[in-house]
Each structure stands twice: as structure tokens, then as C-alpha cells.
Design a protein around this motif. Structure first.
Motif, mmCIF file in Angstrom:
data_model
loop_
_atom_site.group_PDB
_atom_site.id
_atom_site.type_symbol
_atom_site.label_atom_id
_atom_site.label_comp_id
_atom_site.label_asym_id
_atom_site.label_seq_id
_atom_site.Cartn_x
_atom_site.Cartn_y
_atom_site.Cartn_z
ATOM 1 N N LEU A 1 9.521 -5.534 4.528
ATOM 2 C CA LEU A 1 9.331 -6.328 5.749
ATOM 3 C C LEU A 1 10.545 -7.215 5.984
ATOM 4 N N HIS B 1 5.535 -1.608 2.185
ATOM 5 C CA HIS B 1 6.587 -1.422 3.179
ATOM 6 C C HIS B 1 7.534 -2.619 3.143
ATOM 7 N N TYR C 1 -1.304 -0.135 8.248
ATOM 8 C CA TYR C 1 -0.093 0.402 7.603
ATOM 9 C C TYR C 1 -0.174 1.920 7.492
ATOM 10 N N ARG D 1 8.563 -6.987 -0.040
ATOM 11 C CA ARG D 1 7.129 -6.850 0.196
ATOM 12 C C ARG D 1 6.558 -8.156 0.759
ATOM 13 N N SER E 1 0.645 -10.089 -0.344
ATOM 14 C CA SER E 1 2.070 -10.171 0.006
ATOM 15 C C SER E 1 2.432 -11.474 0.719
ATOM 16 N N THR F 1 -5.794 -4.423 7.393
ATOM 17 C CA THR F 1 -4.360 -4.287 7.119
ATOM 18 C C THR F 1 -3.976 -2.926 6.506
#
Ligand code: C5P
Length: 307
Positions: A51, A49, A203, A174, A158, A199
Motif C-alpha cells: 500500500l 498487497h 482485496y 503492508r 495492517s 476487507t
């Protein structure tokens, strides 16, 4: 250096960023992080995703001793908290990846003193990985530039690249697009729950929720020039709802903390740790004193990390 500062505000103090010990080890400080205003976009084709977040390192830290005087193997010894299996340990994986990337069969003994609890969005594992990459880059005489280390680092996690840049940063993509940021000094009262949030699951839950209108990041100038009491009400974490849906106690504890302390409570990353930002030690002391004992005993006070 003592763990806590001398006055009655129990704020964790860091060790020096890197230090040579008499036994030949290179001792590295691997700080934890908190996210200030974490904006998350829709899942991309790469499985990640996009960020956009300001990220500050704080004085809660893991300590890592690196020895390169032994054989050709890379080994890990973990102290303090349970670090899980060696195969999943990011400090060990970082050393192996660096060795593979430069094609050198070089040994290292890594001794990790774990103080940052895993699974709480504080990125202890990523910080350990970054410290090992930077430390062994020097000890092995490889001489990779920080950008090259970050390319190896982001494959491990990440959050690794942000720890390869000093000070607070703005993180995008990322996690690989890092620019330095200036954040006004603060103290953070961290609440470390007795549960963790996975995590990838957070997500995945985020993906099932209705899409939000894309928000703009807070102005850099505001966070740099004003104390947190001016902007802490504006902080959001787009993963908080998903984390709360997966871990229902999260929302309950957030409510209790907010009610007792009277200031905003934020999640860091995908949780489960929460934090309250204070302008100064006085406010930090006040917040700790107002919390019921049951909540206060799970709190740790930290300052913004100086490096
Ligand atoms: O990179 P890291 O190991 O921290 O990511 C763990 C998981 O979290 C990824 O496998 C991915 O499912 C999710 N993630 C994501 N977008 C990001 C970072 C992590 O979807 N920017």
C-alpha cells in the motif's frame, strides 16, 4: 467536554488522548482514520498487497477505559455498538498478545465504548488495538518502544501501526512502514452507509481486476501547504472499483452525494464509509445543508484529529 462544538456545525469533538479518571481507570481516545489517496499494488507472496497512502486520524473516536486493579484475567466489556464476538475483538486480542509477548500473566479490564462503526474502512478496531497496546504497555510497566509495539500490532491488523504514531502519516508496505506526514487542516463530512464491506473480499475482487499502471503518490508538500479544495479532485482509492463491484449501492450513493454536494466523494480503505473534504466549517455547513435529508441523516462531520 461536549460531543459537538457549540456553533451550528455538528462536528464531533474528541476527548483528551489519555486521562486518569477518579475511579482509577486510564481513559484512552482511539480515533478513526480516513485514507487520502490509497494506492494498492499487486498481491505479494506474504498474502498482502503493498500500500501507499496518506492516512489522517479524525475526531470520530472510540473511548477505552483500562483498569488494572482486578485479578489476573483479561476481560472486555463493550458498550455502544455491537462489537461482534470477543474472540475477534482487536482490543482484547491486543491485550492478550502483549501479555504473551512479554510473558507476563497480568490482568486488565477493558471497557470499550464503541462509536466508530465496524466494517466501514475507518479502522476503529485497529485504533482500539493500538490504544490498548500503548495503554497497557504503561500500566503494566513493560516499557516496550513504539516500534516493538508496532511489530505486535501489525500481526493483529495492517492499520494498527499507524495509530501508534501521532498525527497524520504516510503508510507503506503492508501497513508497517509509517512516516509522519503533514496534512493541511480540513473538515470531513463522513457518510456512513447502512451496509459494510468485508476487507478480505474487497482485496480478492481487486485481484481479479485488470492491473493498473502504477501511479505516483501525491507530493507531500502539496497536501501540507494547500487546503483540500486544491487537491481533493486528485485523490484516488484503488480499492473503490472492487468495493463498488461487491457493494453496488456504494457507487449509487457516491453519485448522489457528488451531485448534491458538488465536491469529490472518496471511499476510505476498503469501504463502505465515504467522505467529502471541506476547507473550513463554512464549507462543511454548506455541504450538509445541500444534501437531501435521506443522505444527510447518515452523515457525521469530523475534523482532523489534533494528536
Ligand atoms: O491486516 P488486516 O486484518 O486489516 O487485513 C485483512 C485482510 O485484508 C487480509 O487478510 C488480506 O486479505 C487483506 N489485506 C491485503 N493487503 C493489505 C492489507 C490487508 O491484502 N495491505
Amino acid at each position: 467536554m461536549s460531543e459537538h462544538s457549540a456553533d451550528d456545525f455538528p462536528c464531533v469533538r474528541p476527548i483528551p488522548p489519555r486521562e486518569r479518571l477518579p475511579d482509577g481507570a486510564l481513559r484512552l481516545c482511539a480515533p478513526a482514520k480516513i485514507n487520502l489517496n490509497l494506492l494498492v499494488g499487486p498481491l505479494g507472496e506474504d498474502g498482502f498487497h503493498p500500500l501507499d497512502s496518506y492516512v489522517c486520524k479524525i475526531t470520530l473516536y472510540d473511548s477505552i477505559d483500562l483498569f488494572t486493579d482486578g485479578g489476573s484475567e483479561i476481560t472486555l466489556t463493550c458498550r455502544g455498538m455491537d462489537c461482534g464476538s470477543d474472540e475477534n475483538n482487536l482490543a482484547l486480542r491486543a491485550a492478550r498478545e502483549l501479555s504473551a509477548a512479554v510473558g507476563k500473566q497480568t490482568g486488565a479490564r477493558i471497557v470499550l465504548d464503541k462509536r466508530i462503526p465496524p466494517g466501514m474502512g475507518l479502522a476503529g478496531g485497529s485504533s482500539d488495538a493500538a490504544a490498548v497496546l500503548a495503554g497497557l504497555n504503561d500500566l503494566w510497566g513493560i516499557g516496550l518502544a513504539p516500534g516493538e509495539l508496532a511489530k505486535i500490532g501489525v500481526q493483529l491488523g495492517s492499520d494498527v501501526p499507524l495509530f501508534l504514531t501521532d498525527g497524520a502519516v504516510r503508510m507503506r508496505g503492508r501497513g508497517e512502514r509509517i512516516t509522519p506526514a503533514r496534512i493541511h487542516d480540513f473538515y470531513a463530512i463522513l457518510y456512513l452507509p447502512d451496509f459494510t464491506c468485508a476487507t478480505p473480499e474487497v482485496y480478492r475482487r481487486f485481484d481479479t481486476q485488470p492491473r493498473r499502471v502504477r501511479r505516483n503518490q501525491l507530493p507531500a508538500e502539496l497536501l501540507a501547504s494547500s487546503p483540500p479544495s486544491v487537491w481533493r479532485e486528485m485523490l484516488v482509492n484503488d480499492l473503490a472499483t472492487a468495493a463498488g463491484a461487491l457493494c453496488p449501492p456504494l457507487a449509487e450513493v457516491r453519485g448522489l452525494l457528488r451531485e448534491a454536494a458538488g465536491i469529490p466523494v472518496c471511499e476510505t480503505g476498503s469501504g463502505s464509509a465515504m467522505f467529502m473534504l471541506c476547507d473550513d466549517r463554512r464549507e462543511g455547513r454548506r455541504v450538509l445543508a445541500t444534501l437531501p435529508e435521506k443522505l444527510a441523516r447518515r452523515c457525521v462531520a469530523a475534523a482532523m484529529h489534533p494528536w
